[in-house]
Design an enzyme around this catalytic site. Structure first.
Site, mmCIF file in Angstrom:
data_model
loop_
_atom_site.group_PDB
_atom_site.id
_atom_site.type_symbol
_atom_site.label_atom_id
_atom_site.label_comp_id
_atom_site.label_asym_id
_atom_site.label_seq_id
_atom_site.Cartn_x
_atom_site.Cartn_y
_atom_site.Cartn_z
ATOM 1 N N GLY A 35 1.189 2.315 8.891
ATOM 2 C CA GLY A 35 1.714 1.414 7.853
ATOM 3 C C GLY A 35 3.172 1.090 8.110
ATOM 4 O O GLY A 35 3.956 0.863 7.187
ATOM 5 N N LEU A 37 4.786 -1.405 9.138
ATOM 6 C CA LEU A 37 5.379 -2.711 8.827
ATOM 7 C C LEU A 37 5.400 -2.968 7.317
ATOM 8 O O LEU A 37 5.712 -4.058 6.862
ATOM 9 C CB LEU A 37 4.640 -3.831 9.577
ATOM 10 C CG LEU A 37 4.632 -3.676 11.109
ATOM 11 C CD1 LEU A 37 3.932 -4.844 11.779
ATOM 12 C CD2 LEU A 37 6.051 -3.534 11.671
ATOM 13 N N GLY A 38 5.072 -1.955 6.546
ATOM 14 C CA GLY A 38 5.094 -2.082 5.089
ATOM 15 C C GLY A 38 6.486 -1.846 4.515
ATOM 16 O O GLY A 38 7.459 -1.729 5.260
ATOM 17 N N GLN A 39 6.549 -1.771 3.181
ATOM 18 C CA GLN A 39 7.854 -1.643 2.510
ATOM 19 C C GLN A 39 8.606 -0.386 2.970
ATOM 20 O O GLN A 39 9.781 -0.457 3.311
ATOM 21 C CB GLN A 39 7.679 -1.599 0.979
ATOM 22 C CG GLN A 39 9.014 -1.608 0.235
ATOM 23 C CD GLN A 39 8.922 -1.094 -1.200
ATOM 24 O OE1 GLN A 39 7.909 -0.525 -1.608
ATOM 25 N NE2 GLN A 39 9.975 -1.300 -1.959
ATOM 26 N N ASP A 61 0.620 -0.361 12.892
ATOM 27 C CA ASP A 61 0.119 -1.034 11.694
ATOM 28 C C ASP A 61 -1.167 -1.764 12.074
ATOM 29 O O ASP A 61 -1.449 -1.971 13.255
ATOM 30 C CB ASP A 61 1.153 -2.020 11.136
ATOM 31 C CG ASP A 61 1.045 -2.160 9.621
ATOM 32 O OD1 ASP A 61 2.022 -1.901 8.906
ATOM 33 O OD2 ASP A 61 -0.062 -2.524 9.139
ATOM 34 N N TYR A 169 -6.006 4.239 -7.515
ATOM 35 C CA TYR A 169 -4.859 4.613 -6.680
ATOM 36 C C TYR A 169 -4.437 6.059 -6.986
ATOM 37 O O TYR A 169 -4.223 6.859 -6.081
ATOM 38 C CB TYR A 169 -3.713 3.641 -6.964
ATOM 39 C CG TYR A 169 -2.441 3.903 -6.213
ATOM 40 C CD1 TYR A 169 -2.349 3.664 -4.857
ATOM 41 C CD2 TYR A 169 -1.304 4.371 -6.879
ATOM 42 C CE1 TYR A 169 -1.163 3.889 -4.164
ATOM 43 C CE2 TYR A 169 -0.117 4.591 -6.203
ATOM 44 C CZ TYR A 169 -0.056 4.344 -4.849
ATOM 45 O OH TYR A 169 1.125 4.562 -4.182
ATOM 46 N N LYS A 173 -4.374 9.477 -4.721
ATOM 47 C CA LYS A 173 -3.136 10.240 -4.505
ATOM 48 C C LYS A 173 -3.344 11.726 -4.805
ATOM 49 O O LYS A 173 -2.871 12.589 -4.075
ATOM 50 C CB LYS A 173 -1.991 9.665 -5.344
ATOM 51 C CG LYS A 173 -1.464 8.343 -4.817
ATOM 52 C CD LYS A 173 -0.831 8.513 -3.457
ATOM 53 C CE LYS A 173 -0.565 7.205 -2.757
ATOM 54 N NZ LYS A 173 -0.183 7.377 -1.346
HETATM 55 N N1 SER Z 1 5.049 1.967 -6.385
HETATM 56 C C1 SER Z 1 3.704 2.403 -6.422
HETATM 57 C C2 SER Z 1 2.853 1.449 -7.173
HETATM 58 O O1 SER Z 1 3.366 0.851 -8.084
HETATM 59 C C3 SER Z 1 3.603 3.737 -7.060
HETATM 60 O O2 SER Z 1 3.290 4.678 -6.124
HETATM 61 O O3 SER Z 1 1.714 1.336 -6.898
#
Ligand code: SER
Length: 346
Positions: A35, A37-39, A61, A169, A173
């Site tokens: 990942g 190239l992500g934030q 990526d 999500y 996690k």
């Molecule tokens: N910044 C993330 C999101 O908003 C939280 O892990 O999904």
């Protein structure tokens, strides 16, 4: 609560070899970032390359984007984390000893396509755990404030507490935290991680998170546009400026393993604010800046299920976590950098 962790370790029948302990005490040398190239990845790769050398940080990526800074300062490999054999081959080719696995979908997108989120976030994670186990790599998989849920104490959220998230999500996690701890206790894989709050940065946009508003609001202000806020004015969440997030990652990965009571994952935070509060902070620099609230129920629902403010004292005590940026400092830095990036108001 640390007693709980130690009790767990005992029940998990940990039996590390001398070699495991030796590996854990060495510094990182060659690092694969998924990942990349992500934030987070796009900044982490540059940060790591400064310390560990350009050729020792392998950026990867799933698609190659036009990001010359990352692509030209060291190796880049186009890799899909759902193809573990290819990932393992690349790791071997570069003699990797550490994997920083950032490839994942964020909360709002994950909620729109939970099946895809499960596939990428869970199968991708499992593949990385297995590669780390087979090759004795060190592994960092970020967790999030999303690993908490409606039953969690919302203020001063403790390190060890109820984790019953209601978003896909969040479920991925918590799974990441549990599996990472399992691989540590069961197989001696040196897994470490932090629960990131919303991350604010100016280089690369986040994609589809619940906390994205706190980035977007700066772009609107600098461009002289009204900001349309998807969350209610009093929705509090933890936040952090990217330089502190980069520091958190390298600090935890280089921490003395003997001092770590916890592993996956540590609460970390720099600040807690609501849309109303960050708006006021930015307004000090742009007195005419306007905000309009247009609720997006999906993200509001996710935000409401997350804590308001974490207690990160375990990270502070076990590996010396200490953020540098508060809201005011971050606001000044964000505005300066965005003005330069967008070439406005210089
Ligand atoms: N910044 C993330 C999101 O908003 C939280 O892990 O999904």
């Amino acid at each position: 609560s640390s007693d709980l962790v130690q009790m767990w370790a005992k029940y998990m029948n940990r039996h590390f070899t001398k070699e495991d302990i030796y590996v854990a005490k060495k510094h990182m040398k060659t690092i694969l970032v998924t990942g990349a190239l992500g934030q987070i990845g796009s900044e982490l790769v540059m940060h790591l390359r400064k310390t560990y050398g350009g050729s020792n940080v392998i950026a990867s990526d799933v698609v190659k984007k036009d990001m010359p800074e990352v692509l030209e300062s060291g190796p880049f490999e186009q890799l899909n984390v759902l193809e573990p054999q290819k990932v393992a081959d690349v790791c071997k080719k570069h003699k990797v000893d550490t994997v920083i696995h950032l490839a994942a979908l964020l909360s709002a997108v994950a909620e729109r396509d939970p099946q895809m989120a499960f596939n990428i976030n869970i199968h991708g994670l499992y593949n990385m755990l297995e590669i780390a186990r087979e090759n004795k790599y060190r592994l960092f998989v970020p967790s999030s404030i999303a690993a908490f849920g409606p039953g969690t104490p919302q203020d001063k959220t403790p390190q060890d507490t109820v984790q019953r998230p209601t978003s896909m999500y969040g479920v991925t996690k918590v799974t990441g935290e549990l599996l990472s701890n399992y691989y540590f206790y069961r197989f001696g894989v040196d897994t470490r991680s932090v629960r990131f709050p919303g991350l604010i940065s100016w280089k690369t946009l986040p994609g589809g998170g619940t906390t994205d508003y706190a980035v977007d609001i700066f772009y609107s202000a600098v461009k002289g546009e009204e900001f349309v806020c998807p969350l209610k004015p009093d929705t509090f969440m933890d936040m952090m400026y990217m330089p502190d997030a980069l520091k958190a990652m390298t600090d935890i990965m280089e921490a003395d393993p003997d001092k770590l009571v916890h592993r996956n994952s540590f609460n970390v935070t720099s600040m807690s604010f609501s849309p109303e509060i960050i708006y006021e902070a930015i307004k000090k620099h742009y007195p005419d800046f306007k905000i309009r609230y247009e609720l997006d129920e999906n993200v509001q629902h996710i935000a409401d299920s997350w804590p308001n403010k974490l207690d990160d004292s375990c990270a502070r005590n076990e590996w010396g976590w200490q953020p540098h940026f508060d809201l005011e400092k971050m606001t000044v830095d964000m505005i300066e950098n965005l003005k330069r990036k967008l070439k406005v108001g210089l």
